[in-house]
Design an enzyme around this catalytic site. Sequence first.
Site, PDB file in Angstrom:
ATOM      1  N   VAL A 219       0.840  -1.202   0.000  1.00  0.00           N
ATOM      2  CA  VAL A 219       0.000   0.000   0.000  1.00  0.00           C
ATOM      3  C   VAL A 219       0.877   1.255   0.000  1.00  0.00           C
ATOM      4  O   VAL A 219       0.607   2.216  -0.725  1.00  0.00           O
ATOM      5  CB  VAL A 219      -0.958   0.009   1.218  1.00  0.00           C
ATOM      6  CG1 VAL A 219      -1.624   1.379   1.387  1.00  0.00           C
ATOM      7  CG2 VAL A 219      -2.028  -1.070   1.057  1.00  0.00           C
ATOM      8  N   GLU A 220       1.944   1.238   0.776  1.00  0.00           N
ATOM      9  CA  GLU A 220       2.776   2.433   0.899  1.00  0.00           C
ATOM     10  C   GLU A 220       3.491   2.797  -0.401  1.00  0.00           C
ATOM     11  O   GLU A 220       3.486   3.963  -0.800  1.00  0.00           O
ATOM     12  CB  GLU A 220       3.808   2.254   2.021  1.00  0.00           C
ATOM     13  CG  GLU A 220       3.214   2.224   3.426  1.00  0.00           C
ATOM     14  CD  GLU A 220       2.591   3.560   3.839  1.00  0.00           C
ATOM     15  OE1 GLU A 220       2.967   4.594   3.268  1.00  0.00           O
ATOM     16  OE2 GLU A 220       1.722   3.562   4.724  1.00  0.00           O
TER      17      GLU A 220
END
Length: 326
Positions: free
Chosen positions: A116-117
């Site tokens: 996600v990051e």
Amino acid sequence: MKRILTLSLVLLLSASCQAQQHPGAEEFAARAASEHGMDQAAVLKLLGEARFKQSIVDAMTRPAEGKPWYDYRPIFVTDKRIKAGVAFWREHEELVAQAAERFGVDPHVIVAIIGVETFYGRITGNYRVLDALATLAFYYPDTGNDRSEFFSKELMKFIVLGDEENLPLIEVKGSYAGAMGLGQFMPSSYLEYAVDLDGDGRRDLWSSMADVIGSVANYLHRHGWQYGKPVTYRAVVGDGADMALVSKRDFRVKKTVSDLEQAGFTSTEPVDGDTLAALARLEEKDGNVYWMTFKNFYVITRYNRSALYAMAVFELSEAVKAGFED
Ligand SMILES: [Ca+2]
């Protein structure tokens, strides 16, 4: 200890550049000297290298976390990101297992956070961290929620970090908020939670995959991750349920599952009545959906204080795990 090493490099480099004076920079440099024993003139010189960026202010005023869940989810929970997560896990299987065991954190969640990051390291940010932190410390936009002090502290930690890890402060790149490396650590988190898993004496969140995976695991561990325990289960809402119990931003677990049942919320999966939980609401296209959230959900929100973020990490982690075990 005088922090002059990294800063002296800045003095040399900056001689040829036009320095920029920022409102509050003098006070900041004075504080750096009094609180951290830094060279005040060198800090001021460093700040003179920072550039105000309108694009950073613009990004801060329209974060993805302002979207409804049905628009947020497709950004992060995609087939491409799931498949890439399985591939990332297979490629770094030993490191993920090592970090998971050492820090007591579920491996698929470590993978999902990195997914996600930064899409497993593909998008780590193209802003100079110095510009990002100085812009948000000295020119925070009027959004009704002034976070300039937070960014001012992060800017200070960034300079401390530069000294500790020997980072070239005027070159380091990150997100528009100043988050760095594959795990997108803010400077304070980098100082506090990053670990040197490969044992080369440096904590390198850009090019050491061992350090990246270990640091994400340690971050979750230090915030209280419970290995093998659930993150969240869907909740069924009964008639007359006490909707005031549904959290918006604070997912600390304060009620037991039994308390929540009595208030009209039932988990769709079996869970002990004395387990601590909170409640989240997510906006689907055809209406709100409710979730019973546990300690691990709260721990994920320590990374980013949004139910959308935690739910995206949760869904991605489950999908990656299913793909990995397939
Ligand atoms: Ca290292």
